[in-house]
Scaffold this motif. Structure first.
Motif, PDB file in Angstrom:
ATOM      1  N   GLN A 191       0.842  -1.190   0.000  1.00 15.58           N
ATOM      2  CA  GLN A 191       0.000   0.000   0.000  1.00 15.58           C
ATOM      3  C   GLN A 191       0.878   1.241   0.000  1.00 15.58           C
ATOM      4  O   GLN A 191       1.814   1.356   0.797  1.00 15.58           O
ATOM      5  CB  GLN A 191      -0.915   0.002   1.228  1.00 15.58           C
ATOM      6  CG  GLN A 191      -1.947   1.126   1.227  1.00 15.58           C
ATOM      7  CD  GLN A 191      -2.860   1.052   2.431  1.00 15.58           C
ATOM      8  OE1 GLN A 191      -2.397   1.184   3.568  1.00 15.58           O
ATOM      9  NE2 GLN A 191      -4.134   0.820   2.208  1.00 15.58           N
ATOM     10  N   PHE A 192       0.572   2.171  -0.912  1.00 20.90           N
ATOM     11  CA  PHE A 192       1.349   3.404  -1.031  1.00 20.90           C
ATOM     12  C   PHE A 192       0.988   4.360   0.107  1.00 20.90           C
ATOM     13  O   PHE A 192      -0.190   4.560   0.423  1.00 20.90           O
ATOM     14  CB  PHE A 192       1.080   4.071  -2.382  1.00 20.90           C
ATOM     15  CG  PHE A 192       1.722   5.409  -2.539  1.00 20.90           C
ATOM     16  CD1 PHE A 192       3.072   5.519  -2.804  1.00 20.90           C
ATOM     17  CD2 PHE A 192       0.968   6.567  -2.402  1.00 20.90           C
ATOM     18  CE1 PHE A 192       3.677   6.769  -2.941  1.00 20.90           C
ATOM     19  CE2 PHE A 192       1.563   7.817  -2.546  1.00 20.90           C
ATOM     20  CZ  PHE A 192       2.912   7.915  -2.818  1.00 20.90           C
ATOM     21  N   LEU A 193       2.015   4.995   0.677  1.00 18.63           N
ATOM     22  CA  LEU A 193       1.812   5.968   1.747  1.00 18.63           C
ATOM     23  C   LEU A 193       2.132   7.385   1.278  1.00 18.63           C
ATOM     24  O   LEU A 193       1.279   8.255   1.264  1.00 18.63           O
ATOM     25  CB  LEU A 193       2.666   5.601   2.963  1.00 18.63           C
ATOM     26  CG  LEU A 193       2.349   4.249   3.620  1.00 18.63           C
ATOM     27  CD1 LEU A 193       3.319   3.971   4.761  1.00 18.63           C
ATOM     28  CD2 LEU A 193       0.905   4.187   4.100  1.00 18.63           C
ATOM     29  N   ASP A 194       3.374   7.620   0.875  1.00 16.15           N
ATOM     30  CA  ASP A 194       3.750   8.951   0.392  1.00 16.15           C
ATOM     31  C   ASP A 194       5.027   8.852  -0.433  1.00 16.15           C
ATOM     32  O   ASP A 194       5.672   7.810  -0.483  1.00 16.15           O
ATOM     33  CB  ASP A 194       3.902   9.963   1.526  1.00 16.15           C
ATOM     34  CG  ASP A 194       4.991   9.588   2.534  1.00 16.15           C
ATOM     35  OD1 ASP A 194       6.049   9.061   2.123  1.00 16.15           O
ATOM     36  OD2 ASP A 194       4.797   9.808   3.737  1.00 16.15           O
ATOM     37  N   ARG A 195       5.368   9.980  -1.064  1.00 15.80           N
ATOM     38  CA  ARG A 195       6.543  10.040  -1.939  1.00 15.80           C
ATOM     39  C   ARG A 195       7.330  11.305  -1.603  1.00 15.80           C
ATOM     40  O   ARG A 195       7.033  12.375  -2.120  1.00 15.80           O
ATOM     41  CB  ARG A 195       6.103  10.040  -3.407  1.00 15.80           C
ATOM     42  CG  ARG A 195       7.240   9.952  -4.420  1.00 15.80           C
ATOM     43  CD  ARG A 195       6.693  10.025  -5.831  1.00 15.80           C
ATOM     44  NE  ARG A 195       7.716   9.812  -6.841  1.00 15.80           N
ATOM     45  CZ  ARG A 195       7.504   9.887  -8.151  1.00 15.80           C
ATOM     46  NH1 ARG A 195       6.298  10.186  -8.608  1.00 15.80           N
ATOM     47  NH2 ARG A 195       8.490   9.673  -9.007  1.00 15.80           N
ATOM     48  N   PRO A 196       8.335  11.197  -0.767  1.00 16.31           N
ATOM     49  CA  PRO A 196       9.083  12.392  -0.358  1.00 16.31           C
ATOM     50  C   PRO A 196       9.897  13.038  -1.469  1.00 16.31           C
ATOM     51  O   PRO A 196      10.188  14.227  -1.399  1.00 16.31           O
ATOM     52  CB  PRO A 196       9.990  11.872   0.761  1.00 16.31           C
ATOM     53  CG  PRO A 196      10.069  10.403   0.558  1.00 16.31           C
ATOM     54  CD  PRO A 196       8.767   9.995  -0.049  1.00 16.31           C
ATOM     55  N   ASN A 197      10.296  12.279  -2.466  1.00  9.87           N
ATOM     56  CA  ASN A 197      10.978  12.859  -3.625  1.00  9.87           C
ATOM     57  C   ASN A 197      10.743  11.961  -4.842  1.00  9.87           C
ATOM     58  O   ASN A 197      10.045  10.955  -4.763  1.00  9.87           O
ATOM     59  CB  ASN A 197      12.474  13.077  -3.349  1.00  9.87           C
ATOM     60  CG  ASN A 197      13.218  11.791  -3.040  1.00  9.87           C
ATOM     61  OD1 ASN A 197      13.127  10.810  -3.780  1.00  9.87           O
ATOM     62  ND2 ASN A 197      13.972  11.783  -1.936  1.00  9.87           N
ATOM     63  N   ARG A 198      11.355  12.324  -5.978  1.00  4.83           N
ATOM     64  CA  ARG A 198      11.086  11.604  -7.229  1.00  4.83           C
ATOM     65  C   ARG A 198      11.543  10.160  -7.211  1.00  4.83           C
ATOM     66  O   ARG A 198      11.046   9.331  -7.985  1.00  4.83           O
ATOM     67  CB  ARG A 198      11.790  12.313  -8.403  1.00  4.83           C
ATOM     68  CG  ARG A 198      11.235  13.676  -8.742  1.00  4.83           C
ATOM     69  CD  ARG A 198      11.875  14.195 -10.008  1.00  4.83           C
ATOM     70  NE  ARG A 198      13.327  14.239  -9.908  1.00  4.83           N
ATOM     71  CZ  ARG A 198      14.155  14.259 -10.959  1.00  4.83           C
ATOM     72  NH1 ARG A 198      13.674  14.182 -12.185  1.00  4.83           N
ATOM     73  NH2 ARG A 198      15.456  14.325 -10.782  1.00  4.83           N
ATOM     74  N   PHE A 199      12.499   9.842  -6.361  1.00  3.79           N
ATOM     75  CA  PHE A 199      13.182   8.556  -6.459  1.00  3.79           C
ATOM     76  C   PHE A 199      12.712   7.502  -5.467  1.00  3.79           C
ATOM     77  O   PHE A 199      12.947   6.321  -5.677  1.00  3.79           O
ATOM     78  CB  PHE A 199      14.694   8.766  -6.295  1.00  3.79           C
ATOM     79  CG  PHE A 199      15.256   9.769  -7.263  1.00  3.79           C
ATOM     80  CD1 PHE A 199      15.465   9.428  -8.593  1.00  3.79           C
ATOM     81  CD2 PHE A 199      15.552  11.064  -6.856  1.00  3.79           C
ATOM     82  CE1 PHE A 199      15.968  10.350  -9.493  1.00  3.79           C
ATOM     83  CE2 PHE A 199      16.065  11.994  -7.753  1.00  3.79           C
ATOM     84  CZ  PHE A 199      16.263  11.629  -9.076  1.00  3.79           C
TER      85      PHE A 199
END
Length: 232
Positions: A10-18
Protein backbone atom coordinates in the motif's frame (compact mmCIF):
# COMPACT_ATOMS: atom_id res chain seq x y z
CA UNK A 1 8.26 -9.04 -20.23
CA UNK A 2 8.38 -10.61 -16.79
CA UNK A 3 9.28 -9.44 -13.32
CA UNK A 4 10.73 -11.56 -10.54
CA UNK A 5 9.52 -11.83 -6.93
CA UNK A 6 6.60 -9.39 -6.90
CA UNK A 7 4.42 -8.54 -3.91
CA UNK A 8 1.46 -6.24 -3.24
CA UNK A 9 1.71 -3.30 -0.82
CA UNK A 10 0.00 0.00 0.00
CA UNK A 11 1.35 3.40 -1.03
CA UNK A 12 1.81 5.97 1.75
CA UNK A 13 3.75 8.95 0.39
CA UNK A 14 6.54 10.04 -1.94
CA UNK A 15 9.08 12.39 -0.36
CA UNK A 16 10.98 12.86 -3.62
CA UNK A 17 11.09 11.60 -7.23
CA UNK A 18 13.18 8.56 -6.46
CA UNK A 19 11.69 6.95 -3.37
CA UNK A 20 8.33 6.24 -1.75
CA UNK A 21 7.13 5.05 1.61
CA UNK A 22 4.83 2.02 1.49
CA UNK A 23 3.19 -0.32 3.93
CA UNK A 24 4.35 -3.89 3.35
CA UNK A 25 3.24 -6.73 5.57
CA UNK A 26 2.36 -4.32 8.35
CA UNK A 27 5.63 -2.37 8.27
CA UNK A 28 6.71 0.88 6.62
CA UNK A 29 9.26 0.27 3.87
CA UNK A 30 11.22 2.76 1.76
CA UNK A 31 11.20 1.68 -1.90
CA UNK A 32 12.68 2.89 -5.17
CA UNK A 33 10.23 4.45 -7.66
CA UNK A 34 11.01 3.33 -11.22
CA UNK A 35 9.48 6.46 -12.71
CA UNK A 36 10.79 9.97 -12.02
CA UNK A 37 7.70 11.61 -13.55
CA UNK A 38 5.12 13.38 -11.43
CA UNK A 39 2.54 10.54 -11.43
CA UNK A 40 0.39 12.55 -9.02
CA UNK A 41 -2.83 11.07 -10.38
CA UNK A 42 -1.46 7.56 -9.77
CA UNK A 43 0.36 7.67 -6.44
CA UNK A 44 -2.52 8.53 -4.15
CA UNK A 45 -2.10 7.72 -0.44
CA UNK A 46 -3.74 4.39 0.35
CA UNK A 47 -3.71 3.00 -3.20
CA UNK A 48 -2.65 -0.59 -3.86
CA UNK A 49 0.70 -1.08 -5.58
CA UNK A 50 2.98 -3.87 -6.80
CA UNK A 51 6.64 -4.07 -5.81
CA UNK A 52 9.47 -6.12 -7.26
CA UNK A 53 12.14 -7.30 -4.85
CA UNK A 54 15.66 -6.35 -5.92
CA UNK A 55 18.27 -9.03 -6.38
CA UNK A 56 21.07 -6.67 -5.35
CA UNK A 57 21.84 -7.05 -1.62
CA UNK A 58 24.01 -3.92 -1.66
CA UNK A 59 21.11 -1.62 -2.50
CA UNK A 60 19.71 0.72 0.14
CA UNK A 61 16.14 -0.01 -1.00
CA UNK A 62 15.04 -3.64 -1.21
CA UNK A 63 12.08 -3.08 -3.56
CA UNK A 64 11.09 -1.24 -6.75
CA UNK A 65 7.60 0.19 -7.23
CA UNK A 66 6.41 -1.05 -10.63
CA UNK A 67 2.59 -0.88 -10.82
CA UNK A 68 -0.33 0.92 -9.20
CA UNK A 69 -4.08 0.32 -9.08
CA UNK A 70 -6.13 3.35 -10.13
CA UNK A 71 -9.91 3.04 -9.84
CA UNK A 72 -9.75 -0.73 -10.33
CA UNK A 73 -7.32 -0.62 -13.27
CA UNK A 74 -3.70 -1.77 -12.94
CA UNK A 75 -1.22 0.64 -14.50
CA UNK A 76 2.43 -0.23 -14.95
CA UNK A 77 4.56 2.83 -14.10
CA UNK A 78 8.03 1.37 -14.60
CA UNK A 79 9.68 3.80 -17.05
CA UNK A 80 12.10 1.10 -18.25
CA UNK A 81 9.37 -1.43 -19.05
CA UNK A 82 7.97 0.03 -22.33
CA UNK A 83 11.30 -0.37 -24.16
CA UNK A 84 11.68 -3.95 -22.96
CA UNK A 85 8.09 -4.82 -23.87
CA UNK A 86 8.43 -3.15 -27.28
CA UNK A 87 11.63 -5.04 -28.04
CA UNK A 88 9.94 -8.36 -27.24
CA UNK A 89 6.91 -7.38 -29.32
CA UNK A 90 9.06 -6.50 -32.33
CA UNK A 91 11.20 -9.60 -32.01
CA UNK A 92 8.26 -12.02 -31.94
CA UNK A 93 7.06 -10.95 -35.39
CA UNK A 94 3.81 -9.29 -34.32
CA UNK A 95 4.58 -6.18 -36.37
CA UNK A 96 7.36 -6.90 -38.90
CA UNK A 97 6.08 -10.11 -40.51
CA UNK A 98 9.34 -11.15 -42.17
CA UNK A 99 12.72 -12.22 -40.86
CA UNK A 100 14.34 -9.30 -39.06
CA UNK A 101 16.80 -8.22 -36.40
CA UNK A 102 16.21 -5.76 -33.57
CA UNK A 103 18.95 -3.64 -31.99
CA UNK A 104 18.77 -1.42 -28.92
CA UNK A 105 19.94 2.17 -28.49
CA UNK A 106 20.91 2.83 -32.10
CA UNK A 107 22.66 6.16 -32.65
CA UNK A 108 21.82 8.17 -35.74
CA UNK A 109 22.54 11.82 -36.35
CA UNK A 110 22.21 13.72 -33.11
CA UNK A 111 19.98 11.19 -31.39
CA UNK A 112 20.07 7.70 -29.97
CA UNK A 113 16.83 5.89 -30.78
CA UNK A 114 15.36 3.19 -28.60
CA UNK A 115 15.18 0.42 -31.23
CA UNK A 116 16.40 -0.23 -34.76
CA UNK A 117 15.03 -2.91 -37.10
CA UNK A 118 16.49 -4.40 -40.27
CA UNK A 119 14.48 -6.93 -42.28
CA UNK A 120 15.56 -9.64 -44.71
CA UNK A 121 14.10 -7.65 -47.62
CA UNK A 122 16.25 -4.62 -46.77
CA UNK A 123 13.87 -2.43 -44.78
CA UNK A 124 15.59 -0.27 -42.16
CA UNK A 125 13.55 1.34 -39.42
CA UNK A 126 14.12 3.45 -36.33
CA UNK A 127 11.62 3.10 -33.51
CA UNK A 128 11.27 5.61 -30.69
CA UNK A 129 9.25 4.34 -27.72
CA UNK A 130 7.26 6.50 -25.29
CA UNK A 131 5.67 4.95 -22.22
CA UNK A 132 2.25 6.35 -21.31
CA UNK A 133 0.85 6.26 -17.77
CA UNK A 134 -1.45 9.30 -17.81
CA UNK A 135 -5.15 8.46 -18.25
CA UNK A 136 -8.23 10.69 -17.92
CA UNK A 137 -11.75 9.48 -18.72
CA UNK A 138 -10.30 6.49 -20.60
CA UNK A 139 -8.15 8.75 -22.78
CA UNK A 140 -4.40 8.16 -22.58
CA UNK A 141 -2.16 11.21 -22.96
CA UNK A 142 1.55 11.94 -23.29
CA UNK A 143 3.56 13.62 -21.85
CA UNK A 144 2.64 14.17 -18.20
CA UNK A 145 5.28 16.92 -17.99
CA UNK A 146 7.01 19.13 -20.61
CA UNK A 147 9.65 17.19 -22.54
CA UNK A 148 11.98 19.11 -24.82
CA UNK A 149 13.96 15.90 -25.20
CA UNK A 150 10.83 14.20 -26.51
CA UNK A 151 10.30 16.97 -29.08
CA UNK A 152 13.89 16.55 -30.24
CA UNK A 153 13.45 12.79 -30.69
CA UNK A 154 10.31 13.30 -32.77
CA UNK A 155 12.05 15.85 -34.99
CA UNK A 156 15.02 13.52 -35.46
CA UNK A 157 12.63 10.81 -36.69
CA UNK A 158 11.67 13.18 -39.50
CA UNK A 159 15.35 13.43 -40.48
CA UNK A 160 15.45 9.62 -40.66
CA UNK A 161 12.53 9.65 -43.12
CA UNK A 162 14.32 12.20 -45.29
CA UNK A 163 17.38 9.96 -45.38
CA UNK A 164 15.41 6.97 -46.64
CA UNK A 165 14.71 5.07 -43.42
CA UNK A 166 11.35 4.04 -42.02
CA UNK A 167 10.55 5.75 -38.73
CA UNK A 168 8.04 4.87 -36.04
CA UNK A 169 6.88 6.67 -32.92
CA UNK A 170 5.40 4.01 -30.65
CA UNK A 171 3.32 5.03 -27.64
CA UNK A 172 3.18 2.09 -25.24
CA UNK A 173 0.11 2.67 -23.07
CA UNK A 174 0.92 0.87 -19.84
CA UNK A 175 -2.65 -0.24 -19.13
CA UNK A 176 -5.74 -1.77 -20.76
CA UNK A 177 -9.15 -0.32 -21.46
CA UNK A 178 -8.43 3.14 -22.88
CA UNK A 179 -10.50 4.24 -25.86
CA UNK A 180 -8.19 6.87 -27.36
CA UNK A 181 -4.68 8.33 -27.33
CA UNK A 182 -4.02 12.07 -27.60
CA UNK A 183 -1.01 14.32 -27.07
CA UNK A 184 -1.26 16.19 -23.78
CA UNK A 185 -1.86 19.58 -25.34
CA UNK A 186 -2.46 21.35 -22.06
CA UNK A 187 0.90 20.27 -20.66
CA UNK A 188 3.17 20.55 -23.71
CA UNK A 189 1.55 21.76 -26.93
CA UNK A 190 4.93 21.83 -28.72
CA UNK A 191 5.18 18.05 -28.37
CA UNK A 192 1.73 17.53 -29.90
CA UNK A 193 2.59 19.84 -32.79
CA UNK A 194 5.87 17.98 -33.37
CA UNK A 195 4.05 14.63 -33.51
CA UNK A 196 1.52 15.98 -36.04
CA UNK A 197 4.29 17.40 -38.22
CA UNK A 198 6.20 14.12 -38.02
CA UNK A 199 3.17 12.12 -39.10
CA UNK A 200 2.65 14.41 -42.10
CA UNK A 201 6.34 13.92 -42.99
CA UNK A 202 5.92 10.15 -43.08
CA UNK A 203 6.67 9.03 -39.53
CA UNK A 204 4.24 6.27 -38.54
CA UNK A 205 2.63 7.14 -35.20
CA UNK A 206 1.36 4.09 -33.28
CA UNK A 207 -0.35 3.58 -29.93
CA UNK A 208 -0.82 0.16 -28.31
CA UNK A 209 -2.25 -0.80 -24.95
CA UNK A 210 -0.75 -3.39 -22.61
CA UNK A 211 -1.90 -6.28 -20.51
CA UNK A 212 -0.59 -5.56 -17.01
CA UNK A 213 -0.15 -8.65 -14.86
CA UNK A 214 1.06 -9.07 -11.31
CA UNK A 215 4.52 -9.83 -12.68
CA UNK A 216 4.35 -8.94 -16.37
CA UNK A 217 3.74 -6.34 -19.07
CA UNK A 218 2.71 -7.35 -22.59
CA UNK A 219 1.86 -5.15 -25.59
CA UNK A 220 -1.55 -6.13 -26.93
CA UNK A 221 -3.90 -4.07 -29.11
CA UNK A 222 -3.79 -0.86 -31.18
CA UNK A 223 -5.53 2.19 -29.73
CA UNK A 224 -7.08 4.93 -31.93
CA UNK A 225 -5.02 8.12 -32.15
CA UNK A 226 -6.30 11.70 -32.28
CA UNK A 227 -3.61 14.25 -33.15
CA UNK A 228 -6.02 17.13 -33.79
CA UNK A 229 -5.01 20.22 -31.84
CA UNK A 230 -7.87 21.63 -29.71
CA UNK A 231 -9.27 24.97 -30.83
CA UNK A 232 -9.05 26.38 -27.33
Amino acid sequence: MKYNRTVRAQFLDRPNRFIAHVELQGKVETVHVKNTGRCRELLVPGCEIILEKSGNPARKTRYDLISVCKEGRWINMDSQAPNRAAEEWLRDGSFFDEEHTVSREKKHGNSRFDLYVETASGRKAFVEVKGVTLEENNIARFPDAPTERGVKHVQELVHCIREGYEAYLLFVIQMRGVRLFQPNWGTHAAFGKAVGEAQRAGVKVLAYDCLVGEDSLEIRDPVPIDLEEPLC
